[in-house]
Every structure is written in structure tokens, then in C-alpha cells.
Design an enzyme around this catalytic site. Sequence first.
Site, PDB file in Angstrom:
ATOM      1  N   GLU A 100       0.904  -1.145   0.084  1.00 39.93           N
ATOM      2  CA  GLU A 100      -0.055   0.019   0.096  1.00 39.93           C
ATOM      3  C   GLU A 100       0.727   1.131  -0.093  1.00 39.93           C
ATOM      4  O   GLU A 100       0.477   2.263  -0.590  1.00 39.93           O
ATOM      5  CB  GLU A 100      -1.000  -0.122   1.306  1.00 39.93           C
ATOM      6  CG  GLU A 100      -2.013  -1.031   1.147  1.00 39.93           C
ATOM      7  CD  GLU A 100      -2.670  -1.265  -0.176  1.00 39.93           C
ATOM      8  OE1 GLU A 100      -3.289  -0.389  -0.943  1.00 39.93           O
ATOM      9  OE2 GLU A 100      -3.091  -2.405  -0.418  1.00 39.93           O
ATOM     10  N   HIS A 103       1.659   2.329  -3.441  1.00 38.04           N
ATOM     11  CA  HIS A 103       0.710   3.255  -4.040  1.00 38.04           C
ATOM     12  C   HIS A 103       1.225   4.673  -3.676  1.00 38.04           C
ATOM     13  O   HIS A 103       0.791   5.655  -4.510  1.00 38.04           O
ATOM     14  CB  HIS A 103      -0.655   2.525  -3.788  1.00 38.04           C
ATOM     15  CG  HIS A 103      -1.173   1.407  -4.333  1.00 38.04           C
ATOM     16  ND1 HIS A 103      -0.761   1.307  -5.569  1.00 38.04           N
ATOM     17  CD2 HIS A 103      -1.656   0.274  -4.040  1.00 38.04           C
ATOM     18  CE1 HIS A 103      -1.573  -0.120  -5.954  1.00 38.04           C
ATOM     19  NE2 HIS A 103      -1.670  -0.692  -4.880  1.00 38.04           N
TER      20      HIS A 103
HETATM   21 ZN   LIG Z   1      -2.544  -2.465  -4.564  1.00 42.68          ZN
END
Ligand SMILES: [Zn+2]
Length: 232
Positions: A100, A103
Amino acid sequence: MFYYDRTYILVLIGVVLCMLASNRVNRVFQKYDRVRSHTGMTGREAAERILRANGIYDVQVQHVSGKLTDHYDPRNKVLRLSDATYASSSVAAIGVAAHECGHAVQHAVGYAPLQIRGALVPVANFGSTLAWPLILIGLFMNNQTAGLLINAGILLFSGAVLFQIVTLPVEFNASGRAVRTLESSGMLYEDEVKQTKEVLGAAALTYVASTASMILQLLRLILITGGRRRND
Ligand SMILES: [Zn+2]
């Protein structure tokens, strides 16, 4: 009904691929959810360290309830980690948290596929909702509008497929960034990095499976509307 024609096998193949991928990611996650990382840091702590290591100070790490609900919210700059990740110090949890963060880093550096994917969200939602109704109406009609409606439906569905395809580099790149930071920062041992790679690889396969399934559905649409698209 034409729903249950022979091309329906394409839909079933897609469903089976998605089930296999989802079973695998669950199995691998459960396996490494039992392996505690040597540092004992939690998913939240790992995420905060990775963000700072990448020069990101304006992203908050929060807890979100649910299973596999982990995500990065670019609009509010919040990284949300689920029950199994936030407070867990397992290798699997740190892998997901790092992914995450990948991202968040993509967002911070303006990674182009992420921006393209963001722009395609409305296309994908609109496309997958409207494609089938248009095609069904087209198939029941017998005038010149029929071919037009069917083609519009296929075009809309193609937009949703394109969204899935653009998701692939975004997901693979986020995992690549995650693994590189975990390696270079020494947050995980070499064998732990290997286990993390296995978790993230299994997660990436679920995206490959859903993309394959969408392409198969598009192929089916093209096959069942073949004759009707040409006779207008
Ligand atoms: Zn992802």
C-alpha cells in the site's frame, strides 16, 4: 436463452481462474501470517517507516475494519490497513502494508499508469453498468439502431477491460517498490523478503485472473453479437 449458449464456457473459465487465484492468495497469506518478522514491528509501524524512507510525511496511516480492505486513498492521502495488517507483526502483514505504501509513493512521484487508472475509474464504472443493458436491448431489436446499441455496449465494456489492464502495471509496480524498500532499509531479513515476495506475487495473480476473466467476457460479447453487429 442465449445466456446459456456455448460461449458461456468463457465466463466459467474466468470464474474458475479468479477462484483459484483467490484461494492461493488466502492460503499464502495465512501461511505467512503465522510467521512473525524478526523486528516485531507492526504493519502500521512498517508503513510509517517506509513512507518516511521515501520522503513522504503527509500521508496518514489509519486502521480500517474488514478483511483484505487495505488500500491507499489518494484523495485524502490516507493509507488504511485492515484488521489483519494494522497491528500484526507478521511477514504477510508487513508485505501488505509495504504494498500500500508503494501506491502512496506512486502518487507522490506522479507515476503515469496510476494517473491513467484514476482517469479511467468513471469509464470502468459506467462501462460495466451500461454495457449489458445496451447489448440486450440491441439483441431484441430488429431495426438499424440494434447494431449501433450493440457496438456502443461493446465499446463501453472495452473501457472496463482497459481499466483492468492498466491496473496490472500499477499493482506490479507497487509491489516492486515495496520489496525494494524492505530490502534496502534492512527492515526484513533476506528470507523474510522472499516470503513477502511470495505473498505479493500471489496477490498480483488475482489481478491477472480478473483481467483474464474480463477479456474472456469481452470475447464472449463479441462472439454472441457477431451476426447482429454486421447486419445494420
Ligand atoms: Zn495495490
